[in-house]
Design an enzyme around this catalytic site. Structure first.
Site, PDB file in Angstrom:
ATOM      1  N   GLY A  25     -32.543 -17.344   3.866  1.00 33.33           N
ATOM      2  CA  GLY A  25     -31.575 -18.348   3.425  1.00 33.33           C
ATOM      3  C   GLY A  25     -30.751 -18.857   4.589  1.00 33.33           C
ATOM      4  O   GLY A  25     -30.483 -18.107   5.539  1.00 33.33           O
ATOM      5  N   GLY A  27     -28.185 -21.662   3.911  1.00 34.87           N
ATOM      6  CA  GLY A  27     -27.254 -22.648   3.358  1.00 34.87           C
ATOM      7  C   GLY A  27     -25.871 -22.454   3.964  1.00 34.87           C
ATOM      8  O   GLY A  27     -25.720 -21.941   5.085  1.00 34.87           O
ATOM      9  N   PHE A  57     -35.302 -23.206   4.651  1.00 34.90           N
ATOM     10  CA  PHE A  57     -36.099 -24.038   3.726  1.00 34.90           C
ATOM     11  C   PHE A  57     -36.129 -25.430   4.348  1.00 34.90           C
ATOM     12  O   PHE A  57     -35.126 -26.129   4.366  1.00 34.90           O
ATOM     13  CB  PHE A  57     -35.446 -24.042   2.341  1.00 34.90           C
ATOM     14  CG  PHE A  57     -36.206 -24.843   1.328  1.00 34.90           C
ATOM     15  CD1 PHE A  57     -37.356 -24.342   0.739  1.00 34.90           C
ATOM     16  CD2 PHE A  57     -35.777 -26.114   0.963  1.00 34.90           C
ATOM     17  CE1 PHE A  57     -38.069 -25.090  -0.193  1.00 34.90           C
ATOM     18  CE2 PHE A  57     -36.483 -26.869   0.036  1.00 34.90           C
ATOM     19  CZ  PHE A  57     -37.630 -26.347  -0.541  1.00 34.90           C
ATOM     20  N   PHE A 113     -33.931 -19.625  -6.736  1.00 38.46           N
ATOM     21  CA  PHE A 113     -35.069 -19.647  -5.808  1.00 38.46           C
ATOM     22  C   PHE A 113     -35.556 -18.248  -5.415  1.00 38.46           C
ATOM     23  O   PHE A 113     -36.505 -18.118  -4.639  1.00 38.46           O
ATOM     24  CB  PHE A 113     -34.702 -20.425  -4.536  1.00 38.46           C
ATOM     25  CG  PHE A 113     -34.228 -21.826  -4.798  1.00 38.46           C
ATOM     26  CD1 PHE A 113     -34.943 -22.681  -5.630  1.00 38.46           C
ATOM     27  CD2 PHE A 113     -33.058 -22.306  -4.214  1.00 38.46           C
ATOM     28  CE1 PHE A 113     -34.509 -23.991  -5.889  1.00 38.46           C
ATOM     29  CE2 PHE A 113     -32.619 -23.604  -4.455  1.00 38.46           C
ATOM     30  CZ  PHE A 113     -33.345 -24.448  -5.292  1.00 38.46           C
ATOM     31  N   ALA A 169     -17.137 -19.879   2.153  1.00 41.37           N
ATOM     32  CA  ALA A 169     -17.861 -19.836   3.439  1.00 41.37           C
ATOM     33  C   ALA A 169     -17.114 -20.533   4.576  1.00 41.37           C
ATOM     34  O   ALA A 169     -17.039 -20.010   5.695  1.00 41.37           O
ATOM     35  CB  ALA A 169     -19.249 -20.450   3.255  1.00 41.37           C
ATOM     36  N   LYS A 220     -18.163 -14.518 -12.084  1.00 36.73           N
ATOM     37  CA  LYS A 220     -16.952 -15.266 -11.697  1.00 36.73           C
ATOM     38  C   LYS A 220     -17.252 -16.754 -11.558  1.00 36.73           C
ATOM     39  O   LYS A 220     -16.345 -17.580 -11.671  1.00 36.73           O
ATOM     40  CB  LYS A 220     -16.308 -14.665 -10.450  1.00 36.73           C
ATOM     41  CG  LYS A 220     -17.130 -14.749  -9.158  1.00 36.73           C
ATOM     42  CD  LYS A 220     -16.986 -16.050  -8.418  1.00 36.73           C
ATOM     43  CE  LYS A 220     -18.018 -16.187  -7.319  1.00 36.73           C
ATOM     44  NZ  LYS A 220     -18.023 -17.511  -6.695  1.00 36.73           N
ATOM     45  N   ARG A 284     -16.807 -24.445  -4.988  1.00 39.15           N
ATOM     46  CA  ARG A 284     -17.582 -25.629  -5.355  1.00 39.15           C
ATOM     47  C   ARG A 284     -17.701 -25.775  -6.869  1.00 39.15           C
ATOM     48  O   ARG A 284     -17.705 -26.886  -7.398  1.00 39.15           O
ATOM     49  CB  ARG A 284     -18.984 -25.549  -4.726  1.00 39.15           C
ATOM     50  CG  ARG A 284     -18.955 -25.471  -3.220  1.00 39.15           C
ATOM     51  CD  ARG A 284     -20.301 -25.094  -2.629  1.00 39.15           C
ATOM     52  NE  ARG A 284     -20.695 -23.738  -3.002  1.00 39.15           N
ATOM     53  CZ  ARG A 284     -21.716 -23.078  -2.473  1.00 39.15           C
ATOM     54  NH1 ARG A 284     -22.462 -23.660  -1.541  1.00 39.15           N
ATOM     55  NH2 ARG A 284     -22.008 -21.859  -2.868  1.00 39.15           N
ATOM     56  N   LYS A 311     -25.749 -25.908  -3.691  1.00 37.40           N
ATOM     57  CA  LYS A 311     -26.095 -25.713  -5.098  1.00 37.40           C
ATOM     58  C   LYS A 311     -24.964 -25.049  -5.884  1.00 37.40           C
ATOM     59  O   LYS A 311     -24.328 -24.109  -5.401  1.00 37.40           O
ATOM     60  CB  LYS A 311     -27.340 -24.815  -5.212  1.00 37.40           C
ATOM     61  CG  LYS A 311     -28.581 -25.408  -4.560  1.00 37.40           C
ATOM     62  CD  LYS A 311     -29.153 -26.559  -5.367  1.00 37.40           C
ATOM     63  CE  LYS A 311     -30.378 -27.150  -4.714  1.00 37.40           C
ATOM     64  NZ  LYS A 311     -30.699 -28.489  -5.155  1.00 37.40           N
TER      65      LYS A 311
HETATM   66  N1  NAI Z   1     -21.007 -21.007  -0.007  1.00 38.51           N
HETATM   67  C1  NAI Z   1     -20.160 -20.039  -0.296  1.00 38.51           C
HETATM   68  O1  NAI Z   1     -18.932 -20.167  -0.073  1.00 38.51           O
HETATM   69  C2  NAI Z   1     -20.687 -18.747  -0.842  1.00 38.51           C
HETATM   70  C3  NAI Z   1     -21.924 -18.662  -1.466  1.00 38.51           C
HETATM   71  N2  NAI Z   1     -22.359 -17.465  -1.965  1.00 38.51           N
HETATM   72  C4  NAI Z   1     -23.653 -17.348  -2.642  1.00 38.51           C
HETATM   73  O2  NAI Z   1     -24.685 -17.380  -1.659  1.00 38.51           O
HETATM   74  C5  NAI Z   1     -25.909 -17.869  -2.255  1.00 38.51           C
HETATM   75  C6  NAI Z   1     -26.485 -18.929  -1.338  1.00 38.51           C
HETATM   76  O3  NAI Z   1     -25.571 -19.993  -1.259  1.00 38.51           O
HETATM   77  P1  NAI Z   1     -25.304 -20.896   0.032  1.00 38.51           P
HETATM   78  O4  NAI Z   1     -25.703 -20.203   1.284  1.00 38.51           O
HETATM   79  O5  NAI Z   1     -23.900 -21.354  -0.089  1.00 38.51           O
HETATM   80  O6  NAI Z   1     -26.360 -22.103  -0.189  1.00 38.51           O
HETATM   81  P2  NAI Z   1     -26.029 -23.663  -0.373  1.00 38.51           P
HETATM   82  O7  NAI Z   1     -25.697 -23.924  -1.795  1.00 38.51           O
HETATM   83  O8  NAI Z   1     -25.052 -24.107   0.658  1.00 38.51           O
HETATM   84  O9  NAI Z   1     -27.366 -24.373   0.034  1.00 38.51           O
HETATM   85  C7  NAI Z   1     -28.515 -24.450  -0.769  1.00 38.51           C
HETATM   86  C8  NAI Z   1     -29.654 -23.836   0.009  1.00 38.51           C
HETATM   87  O10 NAI Z   1     -30.801 -23.776  -0.810  1.00 38.51           O
HETATM   88  C9  NAI Z   1     -31.920 -24.196  -0.026  1.00 38.51           C
HETATM   89  N3  NAI Z   1     -32.981 -24.636  -0.919  1.00 38.51           N
HETATM   90  C10 NAI Z   1     -33.132 -25.822  -1.551  1.00 38.51           C
HETATM   91  N4  NAI Z   1     -34.279 -25.804  -2.264  1.00 38.51           N
HETATM   92  C11 NAI Z   1     -34.842 -24.590  -2.087  1.00 38.51           C
HETATM   93  C12 NAI Z   1     -36.017 -23.967  -2.578  1.00 38.51           C
HETATM   94  N5  NAI Z   1     -36.850 -24.599  -3.425  1.00 38.51           N
HETATM   95  N6  NAI Z   1     -36.271 -22.699  -2.191  1.00 38.51           N
HETATM   96  C13 NAI Z   1     -35.439 -22.040  -1.363  1.00 38.51           C
HETATM   97  N7  NAI Z   1     -34.310 -22.572  -0.864  1.00 38.51           N
HETATM   98  C14 NAI Z   1     -34.021 -23.847  -1.236  1.00 38.51           C
HETATM   99  C15 NAI Z   1     -31.357 -25.277   0.853  1.00 38.51           C
HETATM  100  O11 NAI Z   1     -32.206 -25.509   1.942  1.00 38.51           O
HETATM  101  C16 NAI Z   1     -30.037 -24.641   1.266  1.00 38.51           C
HETATM  102  O12 NAI Z   1     -30.219 -23.772   2.348  1.00 38.51           O
HETATM  103  C17 NAI Z   1     -25.525 -18.381  -3.649  1.00 38.51           C
HETATM  104  O13 NAI Z   1     -25.902 -17.438  -4.632  1.00 38.51           O
HETATM  105  C18 NAI Z   1     -24.000 -18.481  -3.592  1.00 38.51           C
HETATM  106  O14 NAI Z   1     -23.378 -18.266  -4.850  1.00 38.51           O
HETATM  107  C19 NAI Z   1     -21.617 -16.332  -1.856  1.00 38.51           C
HETATM  108  C20 NAI Z   1     -20.394 -16.361  -1.222  1.00 38.51           C
HETATM  109  C21 NAI Z   1     -19.834 -17.568  -0.693  1.00 38.51           C
HETATM  110  O1  13P Z   2     -18.673 -17.350  -4.079  1.00 38.58           O
HETATM  111  C1  13P Z   2     -17.878 -18.075  -3.510  1.00 38.58           C
HETATM  112  C2  13P Z   2     -16.624 -17.589  -2.919  1.00 38.58           C
HETATM  113  O2  13P Z   2     -16.535 -16.198  -2.918  1.00 38.58           O
HETATM  114  C3  13P Z   2     -18.140 -19.534  -3.446  1.00 38.58           C
HETATM  115  O3  13P Z   2     -17.980 -20.073  -4.712  1.00 38.58           O
HETATM  116  P1  13P Z   2     -18.576 -21.507  -5.028  1.00 38.58           P
HETATM  117  O4  13P Z   2     -20.056 -21.371  -5.124  1.00 38.58           O
HETATM  118  O5  13P Z   2     -17.921 -21.919  -6.317  1.00 38.58           O
HETATM  119  O6  13P Z   2     -18.149 -22.374  -3.874  1.00 38.58           O
END
Ligand code: NAI
Ligand code: 13P
Length: 356
Positions: A25, A27, A57, A113, A169, A220, A284, A311
């Protein structure tokens, strides 16, 4: 963890070779975690291989591959712009190449995913590998609810820990102080993960409660949708506090329904109350739910318009949780989760969020 002899435990885990890290990953959160982990492997060169692989990805940005841009500019220009990634983060567009030889797999992709990723690497991972899931979501099928960490564990046949916490993040990328919680089943592995992630600004507690930690992280996001709706409706701070309290209480009740041994104290860790608060103010899910009220547009449309490829996890999780509650005939005991589902999927008015 107090009193644990870290060096002894780690030496029991460390194989003769150094641990090799791969992130599945890249993102918004994945990129921040790559930065932290790459800095930490350099701090412990005896234990960790210096290269941190990151599966991207692949997509095209102005005619160029994102993985190539990351390797040339050391920046994820789409998902974490303006933050330099350490030179030892190496982006790979092919998942099988990325995981090759890795002994520590960090899963950090949107939860929808994860099965696809596991299918691709099943049978191709190092037999000594362990994993950790940073994914906030659940898996639901006819046979009921599964933790995402269990999806990974069952597919790849390895020990899987989890890391969840109050971690927007962009703030962690700026190295603003926060905490996170590692949930482990195998204490020695929990200690490896704690060492890999802990920094002066990202403080990791490790506890033996995978189910509690992971369900906090997933649930949450449903509460955050509710918080965004009341923000959009301009109901004020008291209402939002009520949403947070009721949401936390439903999170605990739902978690114990799934696994009665989930620990009450887990809800006081960063993965519990702290993550509910930060996501209900800065996340988000909150932002898009507020926009849903203000614009009348659908969640899907707003996700595309406001998040630039990032996402939402909360709407899908609300649906998944609802399937389980319906199966068990328990919707009436979870009014907040049920109202979020009704508003997202059944056309109910956002104002129904306070009919609790
Ligand atoms: N962004 C944040 O502040 C935080 C996110 N998380 C969790 O981390 C996990 C990942 O989130 P983020 O890194 O924020 O991702 P993101 O939501 O920023 O980005 C989406 C990601 O999914 C990828 N993607 C799109 N289509 C795809 C496919 N078919 N197969 C695989 N990947 C694909 C994209 O390339 C991108 O890297 C989520 O479960 C989120 O809840 C946890 C803590 C904080
Ligand atoms: O998990 C998160 C913060 O701890 C990020 O939350 P959101 O996906 O709602 O931005």
């Amino acid at each position: 963890m107090a009193g644990t002899n870290l060096a002894t435990k780690l030496s029991n885990v460390a194989l003769n070779n150094k641990e090799k890290v791969c992130l599945i990953g890249s993102g918004n959160w994945g990129s921040v975690i790559a930065k932290i982990v790459a800095e930490n492997v350099s701090k412990y060169p005896d234990q960790f291989d210096p290269e941190v692989r990151m599966w991207v990805f692949e997509e095209m940005i102005e005619g160029k591959r994102l993985s190539q841009i990351i390797n040339e500019k050391h920046e994820n220009v789409k998902y974490l712009p303006n933050v330099r990634l350490p030179d030892n983060v190496v982006a790979h567009p092919t998942l099988l190449n990325a995981v090759e030889a890795a002994t520590l797999l960090i899963f950090v992709i949107p939860h929808q995913f994860v099965k696809g990723a596991c299918d691709q690497i099943k049978g191709h991972v190092n037999p000594n590998a362990r994993a950790i899931s940073l994914i906030k979501g659940v898996d639901v099928s006819k046979s009921g609810l599964r933790l995402i960490s269990d999806v990974i564990k069952e597919n790849l046949e390895m020990d899987v820990s989890v890391l969840m916490g109050a971690n927007i993040a962009s703030e962690v990328a700026e190295e603003k102080f926060c905490e996170a919680t590692v949930g482990y089943r195998n204490e020695a592995n929990g200690l490896v993960w704690q060492r890999l992630f802990n920094t002066s600004y990202f403080k990791i507690a490790a506890i033996e409660d995978v189910e509690g930690v992971e369900l906090c992280g997933a649930l949450k996001n449903v509460v955050a949708i509710a918080a965004g709706l009341v923000d959009g409706l301009k109901y004020g701070d008291n209402t939002k506090a009520a949403i947070i309290r009721i949401g936390l209480s439903e999170m605990r009740k739902f978690s114990k329904l799934f696994e009665s041994n989930v620990k009450d104290n887990t809800f006081f860790e960063s993965c519990g109350i702290a993550d509910v608060i930060t996501t209900c103010f800065g996340g988000r899910n909150r932002k898009v739910a507020e926009a849903r009220v203000l614009t009348g547009k659908s969640f899907d449309q707003l996700e595309k318009e406001l998040l630039n490829g990032q996402k939402l996890q909360g709407t899908l999780t609300a649906k998944e949780v609802h399937i389980i509650l319906e199966q068990k005939g328990l919707c009436h005991e979870f009014p907040l989760f049920t109202q979020v589902y009704n508003i997202c999927y059944e056309g109910h008015e956002p104002s129904a969020i306070i009919k609790l």
